[in-house]
Design an enzyme around this catalytic site. Structure first.
Site, short mmCIF file in Angstrom:
data_model
loop_
_atom_site.label_atom_id
_atom_site.label_comp_id
_atom_site.label_asym_id
_atom_site.label_seq_id
_atom_site.Cartn_x
_atom_site.Cartn_y
_atom_site.Cartn_z
N LYS A 1 0.84 -1.21 0.00
CA LYS A 1 0.00 0.00 0.00
C LYS A 1 0.88 1.26 0.00
CE LYS A 1 -3.79 -2.53 2.11
NZ LYS A 1 -4.40 -3.02 3.35
N GLN B 1 -4.03 -1.63 9.77
CA GLN B 1 -3.95 -2.97 9.17
C GLN B 1 -4.50 -4.00 10.16
OE1 GLN B 1 -2.94 -3.56 5.97
NE2 GLN B 1 -3.53 -5.69 6.29
N ASP C 1 -10.35 3.72 4.79
CA ASP C 1 -10.50 2.27 4.59
C ASP C 1 -11.95 1.85 4.89
OD1 ASP C 1 -9.34 -0.16 3.85
OD2 ASP C 1 -8.82 -0.70 5.91
#
Ligand code: NAP
Length: 282
Positions: free
Chosen positions: A55, A99, A122
């Protein structure tokens, strides 16, 4: 019946990232500030380390800076929440990616909720789930958002269609179903307690597989001409759909890899630039 057409996520994602990079460059030129994504990783799980690096690399190539916060595996929920609140309050950070998974000792929901909704690129907070479900402006969960873009790209209008989503996780199955519902599909969720999964899948005009079980859904389970989106990613580059049999029965299908995966990252980058544009305009 002829073989299904492939829905090429790699090509569509490349176009979205190119467009996003142009917007990032314009924003940086106008404000002197590049969009910035903070990535937060707890522990050193090798798969998570790889995902975060990937990413960050994609961000760099799109003109988005990233700030990485690596926390030890023993980090407490309290410490993680404090870190995320600091990043949420930091005007130099426009988007936050936490994450996951983060380890069983961490209250994941408490951690996600420490992300300010305006930086939730996200799409993991309650606030994002609610705005997405109500069709209001906000950030979508990246994988489901990417799936909807793929369907649009290939001219699949969910309105009036029967959609079966296999999997109901908070980041993937559940929001995918909500996005399909918002687009007027008739949505059925299947999960580990569903009886006769094959019978449910056979009803579907659109199947979204989001399970994490290699080749669980087979060609014989599909209605002829179904649109098949395989979000699964299992060891050995294998999806949740048995591609070889499904491609003979579906009308459109995503490959694994090269289908849903690249769309997830493209959506993350795009939403990071959206967030930066909003924050730098404020
Ligand atoms: P997850 O949190 O483990 O959820 C799996 C879901 O599948 C659960 O709802 C579970 O039901 C259901 N399930 C498990 N076994 C089943 C069975 N035999 N029949 C029907 N349903 C079953 O997984 P996830 O995070 O949603 O990820 C799912 C897959 O997508 C994984 O392969 C993952 O690697 C992949 N993924 C890909 C991307 C991408 O960018 N391409 C992003 C995220 C995830 P219960 O709720 O009843 O337990």
């Amino acid at each position: 019946m002829s073989q299904a057409r492939l829905m090429d996520g790699t090509a569509l994602a490349a176009r979205i990232v190119e467009e996003t990079a142009k917007r990032a460059a314009v924003l940086t030129g106008r404000t002197g500030t590049a969009p910035c994504l903070a990535t937060v990783l707890v522990g050193e799980d090798p798969a998570s380390v790889t995902y975060v690096k990937m990413k960050q690399n994609r961000c760099r190539r799109a003109g988005i800076t990233s700030r990485h916060v690596a926390l030890p595996a023993a980090t407490t929920t309290g410490d993680l929440v404090a870190t995320l609140r600091e990043l949420s309050a930091d005007p130099g950070v426009h988007g936050i990616l936490l994450q996951h998974p983060m380890g069983d000792h961490i209250d994941e929901r408490a951690a996600f909720e420490a992300i300010a909704p305006e930086k939730d690129v996200d799409g993991v907070t309650f606030a994002s789930f609610a705005t997405m479900s109500f069709g209001l402006p906000g950030f979508v969960s990246c994988t489901p958002g990417g799936i909807m873009r793929l369907l649009d790209e290939y001219g699949v209008d969910p309105a009036g269609k029967r959609a079966v989503v296999v999997g109901r996780s908070a980041i993937l199955g559940k929001p995918a179903g909500m996005l399909l519902l918002a687009r007027d599909a008739t949505v059925t969720y299947c999960h580990s307690r569903t009886r006769d999964l094959s019978a449910a899948v056979r009803e579907a005009d659109i199947v979204v597989a989001a399970v994490g079980r290699p080749r669980l859904i087979r060609g014989q389970d599909l209605k002829p001409g179904a649109v098949v989106v395989d979000a699964g990613y299992n060891a050995g580059n294998v999806g949740d759909v048995d591609f070889d049999s499904a491609v003979e029965r579906a009308s459109l299908i995503t490959p694994v890899p090269g289908g849903v995966g690249p769309m997830t990252i493209a959506t993350l980058l795009e939403q990071t630039v959206d967030a930066a544009e909003r924050q730098l305009a404020a």
